[in-house]
Design a protein around this motif. Structure first.
Motif, PDB file in Angstrom:
ATOM      1  N   TYR A   1      32.460  26.856  39.828  1.00  0.00           N
ATOM      2  CA  TYR A   1      32.989  27.453  39.259  1.00  0.00           C
ATOM      3  C   TYR A   1      34.139  27.047  39.732  1.00  0.00           C
ATOM      4  O   TYR A   1      35.802  27.081  39.623  1.00  0.00           O
ATOM      5  CB  TYR A   1      33.033  28.900  39.145  1.00  0.00           C
ATOM      6  CG  TYR A   1      31.807  29.865  38.105  1.00  0.00           C
ATOM      7  CD1 TYR A   1      32.435  30.339  37.388  1.00  0.00           C
ATOM      8  CD2 TYR A   1      30.361  28.982  38.144  1.00  0.00           C
ATOM      9  CE1 TYR A   1      31.815  30.732  36.227  1.00  0.00           C
ATOM     10  CE2 TYR A   1      29.949  29.877  37.865  1.00  0.00           C
ATOM     11  CZ  TYR A   1      30.082  30.849  36.595  1.00  0.00           C
ATOM     12  OH  TYR A   1      29.458  31.348  35.796  1.00  0.00           O
TER      13      TYR A   1
ATOM     14  N   TYR B   1      36.411  25.209  37.612  1.00  0.00           N
ATOM     15  CA  TYR B   1      37.134  25.890  36.877  1.00  0.00           C
ATOM     16  C   TYR B   1      38.542  26.925  37.620  1.00  0.00           C
ATOM     17  O   TYR B   1      40.484  25.995  36.576  1.00  0.00           O
ATOM     18  CB  TYR B   1      36.823  27.220  36.060  1.00  0.00           C
ATOM     19  CG  TYR B   1      35.678  26.764  34.989  1.00  0.00           C
ATOM     20  CD1 TYR B   1      36.280  26.740  33.973  1.00  0.00           C
ATOM     21  CD2 TYR B   1      34.460  27.165  35.397  1.00  0.00           C
ATOM     22  CE1 TYR B   1      35.458  26.389  32.383  1.00  0.00           C
ATOM     23  CE2 TYR B   1      33.610  26.215  34.848  1.00  0.00           C
ATOM     24  CZ  TYR B   1      34.041  26.171  33.375  1.00  0.00           C
ATOM     25  OH  TYR B   1      33.020  26.336  32.161  1.00  0.00           O
TER      26      TYR B   1
ATOM     27  N   LEU C   1      37.581  35.192  37.367  1.00  0.00           N
ATOM     28  CA  LEU C   1      37.006  33.720  37.303  1.00  0.00           C
ATOM     29  C   LEU C   1      35.842  34.148  38.102  1.00  0.00           C
ATOM     30  O   LEU C   1      34.636  33.732  38.512  1.00  0.00           O
ATOM     31  CB  LEU C   1      37.346  32.944  38.053  1.00  0.00           C
ATOM     32  CG  LEU C   1      37.034  31.230  38.677  1.00  0.00           C
ATOM     33  CD1 LEU C   1      36.127  31.023  36.262  1.00  0.00           C
ATOM     34  CD2 LEU C   1      37.320  30.204  38.971  1.00  0.00           C
TER      35      LEU C   1
ATOM     36  N   GLU D   1      33.392  36.100  36.357  1.00  0.00           N
ATOM     37  CA  GLU D   1      32.330  35.313  35.952  1.00  0.00           C
ATOM     38  C   GLU D   1      31.198  34.623  36.168  1.00  0.00           C
ATOM     39  O   GLU D   1      30.355  34.868  36.458  1.00  0.00           O
ATOM     40  CB  GLU D   1      32.763  34.205  34.690  1.00  0.00           C
ATOM     41  CG  GLU D   1      34.095  34.812  33.512  1.00  0.00           C
ATOM     42  CD  GLU D   1      32.670  34.964  32.653  1.00  0.00           C
ATOM     43  OE1 GLU D   1      32.463  34.931  32.764  1.00  0.00           O
ATOM     44  OE2 GLU D   1      33.409  35.934  32.123  1.00  0.00           O
ATOM     45  N   LEU D   2      31.531  34.337  37.607  1.00  0.00           N
ATOM     46  CA  LEU D   2      31.037  34.434  39.108  1.00  0.00           C
ATOM     47  C   LEU D   2      29.888  35.120  38.993  1.00  0.00           C
ATOM     48  O   LEU D   2      28.985  34.236  39.003  1.00  0.00           O
ATOM     49  CB  LEU D   2      31.357  33.885  40.103  1.00  0.00           C
ATOM     50  CG  LEU D   2      30.632  33.089  41.005  1.00  0.00           C
ATOM     51  CD1 LEU D   2      29.447  31.598  40.977  1.00  0.00           C
ATOM     52  CD2 LEU D   2      31.641  32.688  42.475  1.00  0.00           C
TER      53      LEU D   2
END
Length: 255
Positions: free
Chosen positions: A94, A97, A147, A150-151
């Motif tokens: 991550y 990203y 993000l 999402e993590l």
């Protein structure tokens, strides 16, 4: 569920939170390091940062967890505990990203800002620390919030290592009770509550950072401009107030 099963679920929640904190710290460090390196003037630095970004962004996080936990000990003799194996795999994945978020925010700063720093004799690090980052970081917060969520959801992947996170604990409870609908509904709600709290914290951080650079007024303070002293009556943009015939402005004499 019995108190013992609830205790198992709560231990899974605590493990998930720990993994999320550790992975976030590693991902943030990797994102800023690689993102800043992508804007470096030396091509070799940009190349190495781009190589890291493309490799970890182009591979599966699940396969990376398998590789770190099962392949790394065979290849190099380093056996990591599940917590650190999951942290390493998720943080680096991550972080790749996040490096693009950092690079994009830095490039979005008005070029006149770093040029002004050059005119003042600032070093590249001073321009980055005093000019670019203070203006770019507030713009990074919304995509970093996405993000981070999402993590959080990606932490469920560590259950393949037998790590006692929330998903793994829920699966054990499901096998004990043979009730999939109830336990997985609880798990969905727990993930939602954690994600909602993270979103609130990130929005508060965004408001604070933008207020610090003058992009948004602090909470509770009016954003309207104060009326100029001596202004008479309401004024609207583009509208000229009519004057009485035979006058030369407010307080003027008769023509």
């Amino acid at each position: 569920m019995t108190p013992g099963l609830w205790e198992l679920v709560l231990k899974g929640v605590w493990t998930t939170v720990q993994l999320l904190v550790y992975s976030t710290l590693l991902a943030a460090a990797a994102a800023f390091a690689a993102g800043i390196a992508r804007t470096h003037r030396r091509w070799i630095v940009r190349f190495l940062a781009g190589l890291y970004t493309e490799v970890f962004r182009g591979t599966s996080a699940l396969v990376m967890i398998f590789w770190v936990f099962f392949v790394l000990p065979i290849a190099f003799g380093w056996q990591l505990v599940p917590m650190w194996a999951g942290t390493l795999a998720l943080g680096l994945t991550y972080g790749a990203y996040g490096s693009e978020i950092v690079r994009g925010a830095l490039n979005a700063v008005d070029p006149a800002q770093p040029e002004g720093g050059i005119a003042l004799g600032f070093t590249p690090w001073q321009r980055m620390r005093l000019i670019l980052l203070p203006q770019a970081v507030p713009e990074m917060v919304p995509p970093f919030c996405n993000l981070l969520i999402e993590l959080l959801k990606g932490t469920a992947l560590v259950s393949v290592m037998g790590m006692g996170d929330l998903t793994f604990s829920a699966d054990l409870v499901r096998l004990a009770l043979q009730q999939s609908a109830e336990i997985y509904t609880y798990v969905l709600l727990i993930y939602f509550v954690i994600a909602f709290l993270l979103t609130r914290l990130m929005r508060a951080l965004e408001r604070r950072l933008k207020a610090g650079v003058g992009k948004e007024p602090p909470p509770g303070r009016s954003a309207r401009r104060p009326r100029r002293a001596g202004a008479v009556g309401p004024q609207r943009a583009g509208v000229v107030e009519p004057r009485p015939a035979g006058t030369a402005g407010v307080g003027g004499g008769v023509a």
